[in-house]
Design a protein around this motif. Structure first.
Motif, mmCIF file in Angstrom:
data_model
loop_
_atom_site.group_PDB
_atom_site.id
_atom_site.type_symbol
_atom_site.label_atom_id
_atom_site.label_comp_id
_atom_site.label_asym_id
_atom_site.label_seq_id
_atom_site.Cartn_x
_atom_site.Cartn_y
_atom_site.Cartn_z
ATOM 1 N N ARG A 11 0.852 -1.183 0.000
ATOM 2 C CA ARG A 11 0.000 0.000 0.000
ATOM 3 C C ARG A 11 0.887 1.233 0.000
ATOM 4 N NH1 ARG A 11 -2.139 2.861 4.193
ATOM 5 N NH2 ARG A 11 -1.277 1.341 5.631
ATOM 6 N N ASP A 136 -1.423 6.835 -1.820
ATOM 7 C CA ASP A 136 -2.433 5.962 -1.214
ATOM 8 C C ASP A 136 -2.813 4.877 -2.212
ATOM 9 O OD1 ASP A 136 -4.143 7.137 -3.071
ATOM 10 O OD2 ASP A 136 -5.018 8.499 -1.610
ATOM 11 N N GLY A 137 -3.465 3.868 -1.702
ATOM 12 C CA GLY A 137 -3.943 2.788 -2.555
ATOM 13 C C GLY A 137 -2.952 1.648 -2.677
ATOM 14 N N ASP A 138 -3.465 0.538 -3.139
ATOM 15 C CA ASP A 138 -2.636 -0.657 -3.323
ATOM 16 C C ASP A 138 -1.793 -0.523 -4.580
ATOM 17 O OD1 ASP A 138 -3.697 -1.815 -1.060
ATOM 18 O OD2 ASP A 138 -5.238 -2.920 -2.143
#
Length: 149
Positions: A11, A136-138
């Motif tokens: 992440r 942010d985020g995978d």
């Protein structure tokens, strides 16, 4: 322009969230960090270039434009004295983006009491020389993290 891609799956987080003031304060340079998937993995090169610095817990690759990118595997992991890390290249080697550089296990780092969060830093860069920061985020290994002018 240099595109810097993720050396790991996990992440994406902002450097400000890294539990180390040297990185969270961007003292070594701007960038992003990856909170890695907790499984054995290989950290891969974020750019095409030459490995100019290589330790079990960290490596720097300089691309053809002279941009040096630091990948730091975990926080305070230097204190593990290389245990749990396996170097897959040598200092001075030319590597391509996505080529495995270090094999390690973020879960083992965490079990040893260290944070497995991995800063990916544009050394000697200014914050305004980076764009498209992914904070942010995978991400998967090879996904773009930022662009460096």
């Amino acid at each position: 322009m240099t595109t810097v891609t993720s050396p790991l799956a996990g992440r994406a987080i902002g450097l400000a969230a890294v539990p180390d003031p040297v990185f969270s304060g961007a003292m070594v340079g701007p960038g992003v960090a990856i909170d890695p998937v907790r499984e054995p993995s290989q950290a891969v090169s974020p750019v095409d270039g030459v490995v100019v610095s290589l330790h079990p817990h960290a490596f720097v690759v300089v691309d053809g434009e002279g941009h040096a990118v630091l990948t730091h595997l975990g926080i305070d992991t230097v204190q593990l004295n290389g245990e749990g890390f396996e170097l897959l290249v040598a200092k001075g080697d030319t590597v391509t983006r996505g080529q495995p550089v270090v094999r390690w296990n973020p879960a083992a780092v965490e079990q040893a009491g260290k944070s497995p969060v991995c800063p990916v830093v544009a050394l000697d860069a200014t914050a305004d020389s980076l764009s498209d920061l992914r904070e942010d985020g995978d991400v998967k290994a090879g996904d773009q993290l930022f662009a460096w002018q």
